[in-house]
Design an enzyme around this catalytic site. Structure first.
Site, mmCIF file in Angstrom:
data_model
loop_
_atom_site.group_PDB
_atom_site.id
_atom_site.type_symbol
_atom_site.label_atom_id
_atom_site.label_comp_id
_atom_site.label_asym_id
_atom_site.label_seq_id
_atom_site.Cartn_x
_atom_site.Cartn_y
_atom_site.Cartn_z
ATOM 1 N N LYS A 1 -36.197 -29.815 -31.855
ATOM 2 C CA LYS A 1 -35.634 -29.081 -30.721
ATOM 3 C C LYS A 1 -34.115 -28.873 -30.827
ATOM 4 O O LYS A 1 -33.695 -28.009 -31.567
ATOM 5 C CB LYS A 1 -36.045 -29.773 -29.414
ATOM 6 C CG LYS A 1 -37.563 -29.697 -29.220
ATOM 7 C CD LYS A 1 -38.018 -29.812 -27.786
ATOM 8 C CE LYS A 1 -39.454 -29.337 -27.662
ATOM 9 N NZ LYS A 1 -40.424 -30.362 -27.364
ATOM 10 N N ASP B 1 -40.620 -40.879 -30.886
ATOM 11 C CA ASP B 1 -40.558 -39.428 -30.864
ATOM 12 C C ASP B 1 -39.434 -39.029 -29.915
ATOM 13 O O ASP B 1 -39.613 -38.995 -28.697
ATOM 14 C CB ASP B 1 -41.903 -38.847 -30.419
ATOM 15 C CG ASP B 1 -41.894 -37.319 -30.391
ATOM 16 O OD1 ASP B 1 -40.794 -36.730 -30.438
ATOM 17 O OD2 ASP B 1 -42.985 -36.723 -30.315
ATOM 18 N N PHE C 1 -47.275 -36.580 -25.499
ATOM 19 C CA PHE C 1 -47.175 -35.229 -26.054
ATOM 20 C C PHE C 1 -46.378 -35.300 -27.345
ATOM 21 O O PHE C 1 -45.206 -35.653 -27.349
ATOM 22 C CB PHE C 1 -46.511 -34.232 -25.094
ATOM 23 C CG PHE C 1 -46.498 -32.849 -25.688
ATOM 24 C CD1 PHE C 1 -47.607 -32.016 -25.578
ATOM 25 C CD2 PHE C 1 -45.411 -32.391 -26.422
ATOM 26 C CE1 PHE C 1 -47.622 -30.757 -26.178
ATOM 27 C CE2 PHE C 1 -45.420 -31.131 -27.021
ATOM 28 C CZ PHE C 1 -46.526 -30.320 -26.891
HETATM 29 C C1 LIG Z 1 -41.705 -30.438 -28.144
HETATM 30 C C2 LIG Z 1 -42.164 -31.755 -28.593
HETATM 31 C C3 LIG Z 1 -42.881 -31.910 -29.785
HETATM 32 C C4 LIG Z 1 -43.348 -30.744 -30.632
HETATM 33 O O1 LIG Z 1 -42.323 -29.948 -31.094
HETATM 34 P P1 LIG Z 1 -42.667 -28.461 -31.630
HETATM 35 O O2 LIG Z 1 -41.386 -27.989 -32.214
HETATM 36 O O3 LIG Z 1 -43.095 -27.661 -30.432
HETATM 37 O O4 LIG Z 1 -43.755 -28.591 -32.624
HETATM 38 C C5 LIG Z 1 -43.216 -33.193 -30.168
HETATM 39 N N1 LIG Z 1 -42.867 -34.264 -29.423
HETATM 40 C C6 LIG Z 1 -42.187 -34.145 -28.271
HETATM 41 C C7 LIG Z 1 -41.823 -35.363 -27.497
HETATM 42 C C8 LIG Z 1 -41.824 -32.888 -27.805
HETATM 43 O O5 LIG Z 1 -41.175 -32.764 -26.637
#
Ligand SMILES: *Cc1c(COP(=O)(O)O)cnc(C)c1O
Length: 404
Positions: A256, A227, A142
């Site tokens: 985040k 990520d 994700f």
């Molecule tokens: C939440 C998340 C994203 C995307 O972030 P947004 O601010 O919702 O675009 C990308 N990678 C990971 C691992 C995430 O948990």
């Protein structure tokens, strides 16, 4: 409260695109680990807005920084300098040990920006023929919701009817280093991966996986892009999840909790010349690096360290995990987690995780189901031992029931 819960929910349903299916609670206030609904009921937040509110709801110091900055200057665009961006760069570089920073807004934008940057690096530094760059990603990843990113998702719900998609991505299983070795070609520019797959249900790779991944990437001149948008900034009990593995990524993505939940702030961090390939006019964002975002992020990083939230995540995460493991319930298939990134996977016969989350709501706990049978638990990093114990009592009460 004069307005009823039904009004908010029905009005959302009537006007809004129905791309979410929220639990039936309408929240109107938050403080620390707690949130309150419009009826005045209090809940322990065990989702933290998917880990964006790690510092706790409405942290007073982040709030003060935001208000103070909002009075002075909010947005200049990058056409001009502002007096917050340099300080943000300095502080995030000092915190993470990175050399270069690219400020963006959402997490998905940080991922997109990293993809653009590693491709450019591939062509201009590694010498990959133009248009041939390959990026390796993992199954059940994700990385956000943009078109570029959902194009390499393996979830039919996420990709379905959104194509055609951009080429240049290769999918391998998560946690499988030999699969990475096999997938790498001379045109591979990067391996993009989450240290722990959060949305997939808090999937922790086997010990030693990332050591091998690091070695493979180094040996083949492939950029390791971690990520850490969800795992980063203390969530797993270390500043970055990579520290559990004793490795360093070439490119790290944060988002985040970088703003403590006040404002969308994300960043691409790099330890080498990946970001150095971007020259004026080649990439940008109107809001990226704006003074308000920078002031908020600076305060969010400061309280994380000053108030010992990372250590607390390790301590309370261990307590929470032990407590969950001690619950004797036939409904539980597995409990797993690192720091305050936890999950309870239910036996498929136990019924949908959603039902358990709704029952938890009745007990004053907000948690989120993921993938039908998993309850994800990720409270703010400011949670205390007493609050963990309070939550555990409630989890025990619900998990020993049968909602099948
Ligand atoms: C939440 C998340 C994203 C995307 O972030 P947004 O601010 O919702 O675009 C990308 N990678 C990971 C691992 C995430 O948990």
């Amino acid at each position: 409260m004069s307005s009823s819960v039904i009004d908010f929910i029905a009005t959302e349903a009537r006007f809004g695109a129905r791309n979410y299916e929220p639990i039936g609670v309408v929240l109107s206030r938050g403080e620390g680990v707690w949130v309150w609904d419009t009826q005045g009921n209090r809940y322990l937040d065990c989702l933290s807005a998917y880990s964006a509110v790690s510092q706790g709801h409405c942290h007073p110091k982040i709030l003060a920084a935001m208000v103070e900055q909002a009075h002075r200057l909010t947005l200049t665009s990058r056409a001009f300098h502002n007096d917050q961006l340099a300080l943000f760069y300095e502080e995030i570089a000092a915190l993470t040990g990175s050399h270069k920073v690219l400020p963006m807004n959402s997490g998905a934008e940080a991922v997109e920006s990293a993809i653009k940057s590693v491709r450019k690096w591939g062509y201009e530094v590694k010498g990959v023929p133009d248009g041939q760059a390959e990026i390796i990603v993992c199954a059940n990843n994700f990385h956000g919701r943009t078109l570029g990113v959902v194009g390499f998702s393996t979830d039919p719900e996420t990709r379905g009817h959104f194509g055609p998609f951009a080429p240049g991505f290769k999918v391998i299983p998560f946690g499988d280093a030999p699969a990475l070795a096999e997938a790498i070609t001379p045109n591979t520019v990067a391996f993009l991966v989450e240290p722990i797959q959060g949305e997939a249900g808090v999937v922790i790779p086997p010990a030693g996986y990332f050591t091998e991944v690091r070695e493979l990437c180094t040996a083949n001149n492939v950029m390791l892009v971690l990520d850490e948008i969800q795992t980063g900034l203390g969530r797993t009990g270390k500043l970055l999840a990579e520290q559990h593995e004793g490795i360093e990524a070439d490119v790290t993505l944060l988002g985040k909790a970088l703003s403590g939940g006040f404002y969308p702030v994300s960043a691409v961090l790099s330890n080498n010349d990946v970001l150095g390939t971007l020259r004026p006019g080649q990439h940008g964002s109107t809001f990226g690096g704006n003074p308000l975002a920078c002031a908020v992020a600076r305060a969010a990083m400061r309280v994380l360290v000053e108030e010992g939230m990372i250590e607390n995540a390790a301590r309370q995460g261990a307590r929470f995990l032990e407590g969950l493991k001690d619950i004797r319930a036939n409904t539980i298939r597995e409990v797993r987690g690192r720091g305050l990134m936890l999950a309870v996977e239910l036996h498929p016969e136990a019924g949908l995780a959603r039902r358990y989350c709704e029952a938890l709501q009745g007990k004053g706990i907000l948690a989120k189901d993921t993938h039908e049978h998993t309850i994800r638990i990720a409270p703010p990093l400011v949670i205390t031992s007493d609050q963990v114990d309070w939550a555990l009592e409630r989890f025990a009460a619900i998990l020993t029931q049968d909602f099948s």
